[in-house]
Design a protein around this motif. Structure first.
Motif, PDB file in Angstrom:
ATOM      1  N   PRO A   1       9.424   7.275 -22.835  1.00 45.67           N
ATOM      2  CA  PRO A   1       9.355   8.083 -24.054  1.00 45.67           C
ATOM      3  C   PRO A   1       9.841   7.262 -25.253  1.00 45.67           C
ATOM      4  N   GLN A   2       9.109   7.357 -26.376  1.00 47.87           N
ATOM      5  CA  GLN A   2       9.465   6.595 -27.572  1.00 47.87           C
ATOM      6  C   GLN A   2      10.034   7.543 -28.631  1.00 47.87           C
ATOM      7  N   SER A   3      11.234   7.202 -29.114  1.00 41.79           N
ATOM      8  CA  SER A   3      11.881   7.972 -30.177  1.00 41.79           C
ATOM      9  C   SER A   3      11.704   7.218 -31.483  1.00 41.79           C
ATOM     10  N   LEU A   4      11.583   7.943 -32.581  1.00 41.97           N
ATOM     11  CA  LEU A   4      11.307   7.293 -33.870  1.00 41.97           C
ATOM     12  C   LEU A   4      12.487   6.445 -34.323  1.00 41.97           C
ATOM     13  N   ALA A   5      12.180   5.263 -34.869  1.00 35.18           N
ATOM     14  CA  ALA A   5      13.189   4.337 -35.401  1.00 35.18           C
ATOM     15  C   ALA A   5      14.199   3.938 -34.326  1.00 35.18           C
ATOM     16  N   ALA A   6      13.745   3.829 -33.076  1.00 35.15           N
ATOM     17  CA  ALA A   6      14.638   3.466 -31.975  1.00 35.15           C
ATOM     18  C   ALA A   6      13.901   2.572 -30.980  1.00 35.15           C
ATOM     19  N   PHE A   7      14.677   1.745 -30.291  1.00 35.05           N
ATOM     20  CA  PHE A   7      14.150   0.875 -29.228  1.00 35.05           C
ATOM     21  C   PHE A   7      14.523   1.507 -27.892  1.00 35.05           C
ATOM     22  N   SER A   8      13.601   1.449 -26.929  1.00 36.43           N
ATOM     23  CA  SER A   8      13.871   2.122 -25.655  1.00 36.43           C
ATOM     24  C   SER A   8      14.304   1.172 -24.544  1.00 36.43           C
ATOM     25  N   THR A   9      14.177  -0.141 -24.757  1.00 36.47           N
ATOM     26  CA  THR A   9      14.469  -1.064 -23.647  1.00 36.47           C
ATOM     27  C   THR A   9      14.767  -2.471 -24.154  1.00 36.47           C
ATOM     28  N   PRO A  10      15.636  -3.214 -23.462  1.00 38.01           N
ATOM     29  CA  PRO A  10      15.644  -4.660 -23.710  1.00 38.01           C
ATOM     30  C   PRO A  10      14.256  -5.205 -23.392  1.00 38.01           C
ATOM     31  N   ALA A  11      13.825  -6.233 -24.102  1.00 38.41           N
ATOM     32  CA  ALA A  11      12.525  -6.844 -23.788  1.00 38.41           C
ATOM     33  C   ALA A  11      12.567  -7.406 -22.365  1.00 38.41           C
ATOM     34  N   MET A  12      11.398  -7.533 -21.754  1.00 38.58           N
ATOM     35  CA  MET A  12      11.334  -8.065 -20.389  1.00 38.58           C
ATOM     36  C   MET A  12      11.965  -9.458 -20.356  1.00 38.58           C
ATOM     37  N   GLY A  13      12.808  -9.683 -19.355  1.00 34.93           N
ATOM     38  CA  GLY A  13      13.471 -10.977 -19.216  1.00 34.93           C
ATOM     39  C   GLY A  13      14.701 -11.156 -20.083  1.00 34.93           C
ATOM     40  N   CYS A  14      15.074 -10.123 -20.868  1.00 32.80           N
ATOM     41  CA  CYS A  14      16.226 -10.251 -21.789  1.00 32.80           C
ATOM     42  C   CYS A  14      17.328  -9.268 -21.417  1.00 32.80           C
ATOM     43  N   SER A  15      18.581  -9.699 -21.587  1.00 34.62           N
ATOM     44  CA  SER A  15      19.703  -8.779 -21.398  1.00 34.62           C
ATOM     45  C   SER A  15      20.490  -8.696 -22.705  1.00 34.62           C
ATOM     46  N   LEU A  16      20.925  -7.476 -23.037  1.00 38.45           N
ATOM     47  CA  LEU A  16      21.594  -7.194 -24.311  1.00 38.45           C
ATOM     48  C   LEU A  16      23.035  -6.780 -24.065  1.00 38.45           C
ATOM     49  N   PHE A  17      23.912  -7.176 -24.988  1.00 38.04           N
ATOM     50  CA  PHE A  17      25.322  -6.809 -24.902  1.00 38.04           C
ATOM     51  C   PHE A  17      25.794  -6.381 -26.282  1.00 38.04           C
ATOM     52  N   VAL A  18      26.422  -5.207 -26.356  1.00 39.11           N
ATOM     53  CA  VAL A  18      27.019  -4.751 -27.615  1.00 39.11           C
ATOM     54  C   VAL A  18      28.502  -5.107 -27.544  1.00 39.11           C
ATOM     55  N   LEU A  19      28.959  -5.905 -28.505  1.00 44.75           N
ATOM     56  CA  LEU A  19      30.348  -6.372 -28.479  1.00 44.75           C
ATOM     57  C   LEU A  19      31.263  -5.329 -29.114  1.00 44.75           C
ATOM     58  N   GLY A  20      32.369  -5.036 -28.440  1.00 47.74           N
ATOM     59  CA  GLY A  20      33.358  -4.103 -28.971  1.00 47.74           C
ATOM     60  C   GLY A  20      34.228  -4.769 -30.025  1.00 47.74           C
ATOM     61  N   ASP A  21      35.210  -4.036 -30.528  1.00 49.30           N
ATOM     62  CA  ASP A  21      36.099  -4.578 -31.568  1.00 49.30           C
ATOM     63  C   ASP A  21      36.907  -5.768 -31.077  1.00 49.30           C
ATOM     64  N   ASP A  22      37.078  -5.867 -29.743  1.00 46.27           N
ATOM     65  CA  ASP A  22      37.829  -7.009 -29.203  1.00 46.27           C
ATOM     66  C   ASP A  22      36.950  -8.244 -29.026  1.00 46.27           C
ATOM     67  N   GLY A  23      35.663  -8.142 -29.422  1.00 45.90           N
ATOM     68  CA  GLY A  23      34.757  -9.291 -29.307  1.00 45.90           C
ATOM     69  C   GLY A  23      34.135  -9.443 -27.941  1.00 45.90           C
ATOM     70  N   HIS A  24      34.426  -8.537 -27.017  1.00 47.76           N
ATOM     71  CA  HIS A  24      33.858  -8.616 -25.668  1.00 47.76           C
ATOM     72  C   HIS A  24      32.864  -7.477 -25.450  1.00 47.76           C
ATOM     73  N   PRO A  25      31.905  -7.674 -24.536  1.00 51.05           N
ATOM     74  CA  PRO A  25      30.881  -6.642 -24.344  1.00 51.05           C
ATOM     75  C   PRO A  25      31.481  -5.318 -23.871  1.00 51.05           C
ATOM     76  N   ILE A  26      31.035  -4.216 -24.470  1.00 52.85           N
ATOM     77  CA  ILE A  26      31.399  -2.916 -23.930  1.00 52.85           C
ATOM     78  C   ILE A  26      30.583  -2.722 -22.653  1.00 52.85           C
ATOM     79  N   PRO A  27      31.052  -1.895 -21.700  1.00 58.42           N
ATOM     80  CA  PRO A  27      30.328  -1.765 -20.422  1.00 58.42           C
ATOM     81  C   PRO A  27      28.872  -1.360 -20.640  1.00 58.42           C
ATOM     82  N   GLN A  28      27.985  -1.920 -19.807  1.00 58.85           N
ATOM     83  CA  GLN A  28      26.559  -1.588 -19.897  1.00 58.85           C
ATOM     84  C   GLN A  28      26.382  -0.082 -19.717  1.00 58.85           C
ATOM     85  N   ASN A  29      25.426   0.480 -20.430  1.00 60.15           N
ATOM     86  CA  ASN A  29      25.089   1.910 -20.348  1.00 60.15           C
ATOM     87  C   ASN A  29      26.146   2.832 -20.943  1.00 60.15           C
ATOM     88  N   VAL A  30      27.146   2.261 -21.616  1.00 60.21           N
ATOM     89  CA  VAL A  30      28.122   3.094 -22.338  1.00 60.21           C
ATOM     90  C   VAL A  30      27.722   3.088 -23.815  1.00 60.21           C
TER      91      VAL A  30
END
Length: 729
Positions: free
Chosen positions: A522-551
């Protein structure tokens, strides 16, 4: 969500519909149809919206009615409502769907169910099994090597080599030529297939012009022979500064086929910008035009190239065969250039096969220091572009792909490879994409995949320039370049019977995307639904380290280092320092810096929130604040210093350029800020890019700074965004 002031679907009356300017008889019929759908599926389910959008909503109904239906249906849904949901039968027919139906159990074992429910597992498989995944995809796009690779990925095991290049080596030992692959006959195409369709602005009532594969091959071979006749050393850099038209695509492929390196220069650049790029790349020649024709305007291009003190120029006349000016000594007309190879017309050109790590294209992305980063694409990068298009936009044989862009930006080369390597046809409109002639071209060329940037959509919507044109051939849209807005993209979907919009975000240094949408989710407007194939994404928290995946969370985005086709070197900067130095480790691997702020939502979608550093994104073009400030500081003698900030508007959408100004005489209240804005605008457009526009000028008593005296533009951006929210700007 802007649904607060909309009624829920089951509260809407006939008179509510009439109030939007819809006649009583049509309003009554719509009301009855809505009631029937609600009785079956309820007032607020994704199925309800799917039926409303497919059965009721057509482009001739007021857009306010489309909004009433969308926001009414999803009034209490929460974040990321699905504006489009995949149909199970159609999903089976997509490129990825067919692959998973054949080999899903082989890849995913007993967990494989069907293409839709197993798509996210397949994305994870593409990251954890690069050897299997990329071997499969390269077979799907019929890639043949003159020397095959020893393996798909050689990870650097020694500390020294992984420090130099944490991204590993892809396809080591292979020799290939991506332009040859674009022109090769395979199961996806015959010599009679149309591979380019185009129309020139002003010829909007003429039939669409076309070029078959046989004709394209012949033209590319001829230009490649003529390039050989220039006597340049193998692997020389050759620039293209032209609009994206049939000639520039032929030239692009010919340069690569002949074993040289394309230098990409946007046709909107001022002489200084052209000169900088020619010097960094050490270009030995440049292809250009005398003029660019836009409507009744003739914009000089060759004279800009001359003012940039370019090397030998091969100049194409825009009108017929005569020039409106004299050429410099040493420059060559297109006619005389082709004459060098005229007796070889029709002869096949033997492609120069090169090791995959050799450069094929040098593109530029503005850094934060003022000088653009020179990013080489290797011979692997074109296949990343094609693979993204195959997986995420589902481009395949028979598709007709249009994306208004230029070879100076990565989406130009991306369009060439994404179309031709997947057996599709490129659709080119030689003119402004903002006019209704472009909308007619999309109709007449039967475009099936239309790529956009949000600022173009905003102009189409405000001018209603698509009115009366039939876009029903479109299977999907794609969007890149800047943050999009929900309402504008709801409007866009409504022009083509609610086909999905695949949001796509990446970078020049990636050769494609790292986060995207998919026709299997399902596609939501102005949003991405997946990392591109072959790519992994990490959102860094305030401490500079990745927050847990799927959080859920928001922070600077980092990328897994192993990305097929991504850059491993820069011509004028230290690649490791730019992308890896100071980044955190994850499972023993250093993460790759990207620099955008991203949010991962509770439903697993991603939202982009602009640059984390001092680079901004204006109309899809990255530019450093420093470049703009240098120009603005010199505009008025009363200006002490400036800070250029990209501020997203409160209703969402692309960043607006705001200049914060500190005046020498801070007590002077006679300064005309609007006059100053016009002066800034004029200077920035003349010296940097005619597409940039200063939205606001804001006076400040001083600029916020760090202890080391660096301007804290992020703090300014937050202040200005808050002011904007409070409507004080």
């Amino acid at each position: 969500m802007a649904s607060l002031h909309y009624k829920a679907l089951d509260s809407i009356s006939v008179s509510d519909i009439e109030a939007l300017g819809i006649s009583s008889s049509i309003a009554l019929k719509l009301y009855e149809d809505i009631s029937e759908i609600i009785n079956t599926h309820g007032p607020s389910s994704p199925q309800t919206w799917t039926l409303l959008s497919k059965r009721l909503l057509h482009p001739l109904l007021p857009f306010s009615f489309h909004q009433m239906m969308y926001y009414g249906c999803f009034k209490d849904f929460g974040p990321d409502p699905p504006a489009w949901s995949p149909d199970p039968e159609a999903a089976m027919l997509t490129n990825v769907g067919q692959l998973l139906e054949r080999r899903g159990k082989e890849f995913l074992g007993s967990t494989y169910k069907d293409p839709i429910s197993s798509f996210s597992h397949f994305q994870e498989f593409s990251v954890s099994n690069p050897e299997v995944y990329w071997k499969t995809i390269l077979e799907e796009i019929s890639l043949s090597f003159s020397v095959p690779p020893q393996c798909i990925l050689s990870e650097n095991t020694s500390r020294e080599s992984s420090l130099a290049n944490p991204g590993g080596q892809w396809l080591p030992g292979a020799y290939v030529n991506p332009a040859k692959t674009c022109l090769t006959l395979n199961c996806k195409r015959t010599l009679d297939d149309v591979v380019i369709r185009w129309r020139d602005e002003g010829n909007d009532d003429m039939p669409v012009s076309s070029l078959t594969l046989e004709e394209l091959r012949s033209e590319v071979w001829l230009v490649a022979y003529a390039i050989n006749a220039l006597g340049l050393d193998r692997g020389s850099a050759i620039a293209i500064d032209m609009p994206m038209n049939v000639e520039s695509v032929i030239i692009y492929l010919a340069i690569v086929l002949a074993g040289h390196v394309v230098v990409s220069i946007a046709d909107s650049f001022a002489p200084l910008e052209i000169s900088t790029r020619l010097k960094i790349s050490e270009a030995k020649a440049i292809f250009t035009q005398d003029l660019i024709i836009r409507g009744d305007k003739s914009i000089p291009l060759y004279s800009r190239v001359v003012n940039a003190q370019a090397p030998m120029a091969i100049v194409i006349p825009t009108k017929g065969c005569s020039f409106s000016m004299n050429l410099r000594d040493g420059d060559i007309s297109w006619h005389d250039f082709l004459e060098k190879a005229t007796d070889l017309r029709g002869d096949e050109f033997a492609a120069v096969e090169q090791p995959v790590e050799a450069f094929t294209n040098i593109l530029f992305s503005s850094g934060t220091t003022g000088e653009p980063k020179a990013i080489p694409w290797t011979h692997v990068t074109p296949f990343k572009a094609a693979a993204d298009a195959w997986c995420h936009m589902d481009i395949r044989k028979g598709d007709i792909v249009a994306w208004p862009t230029n070879l100076g930006w990565m989406m130009g080369p991306w369009l060439v490879y994404a179309s031709l390597l997947n057996g599709a046809s490129i659709a080119l409109y030689n003119g402004s994409p903002l006019v209704s002639g472009f909308a007619k071209f999309v109709q007449d060329a039967r475009v099936t995949m239309l790529g956009v940037i949000p600022s173009i959509v905003r102009i189409w919507k405000s001018a209603n320039s698509t009115l009366g044109y039939d876009w029903s051939a479109i299977r999907c849209f794609a969007s890149t370049g800047e943050a999009s807005s929900v309402d504008e993209y709801l409007w866009l979907m409504g022009r083509a019977q609610y086909k999905p919009i695949i949001e796509y975000c990446g970078g020049t240094e990636i050769g494609g995307g790292f986060v995207s949408g998919s026709l299997l989710q399902p596609q939501s407007l102005a949003a991405f639904s997946t990392p591109a194939m072959g790519c992994s994404l990490f959102v860094l928290g305030d401490d500079g380290h990745p927050i847990p995946q799927n959080v859920p969370g928001m922070g600077e985005l980092a990328l897994g280092p192993l990305m097929f086709g991504a850059s491993s070197t820069l011509l004028n900067a230290d690649h490791y320092n730019v992308y890896f130095k100071g980044m955190p480790l994850w499972n023993g691997k250093i993460l790759r810096r990207h620099g955008d702020v991203f949010e991962r939502t509770s439903r697993g979608y991603y939202h982009a929130h602009g640059r984390a550093d001092d680079t901004m994104n204006l109309g899809g073009i990255k530019v450093s604040s420093v470049e703009i400030e240098r120009i603005c500081n010199a505009v008025d003698s009363n200006v002490l210093e400036t800070a250029a900030i990209g501020v997203p508007p409160p209703q969402g959408g692309p960043e607006q350029l705001v200049i914060a100004v500190v005046f020498k005489d801070s007590d002077d209240s006679t300064v005309d800020l609007d006059k100053l804005r016009i002066s800034f605008n004029s200077a920035v457009q003349k010296k940097l890019n005619p597409l940039f526009r200063v939205s606001h000028v804001v006076p400040c008593s001083s600029l916020p700074r760090t202890a080391t005296n660096k301007v804290m533009r992020r703090v300014l951006r937050q202040q200005l965004s808050q002011q904007d929210q409070n409507s004080k700007l």
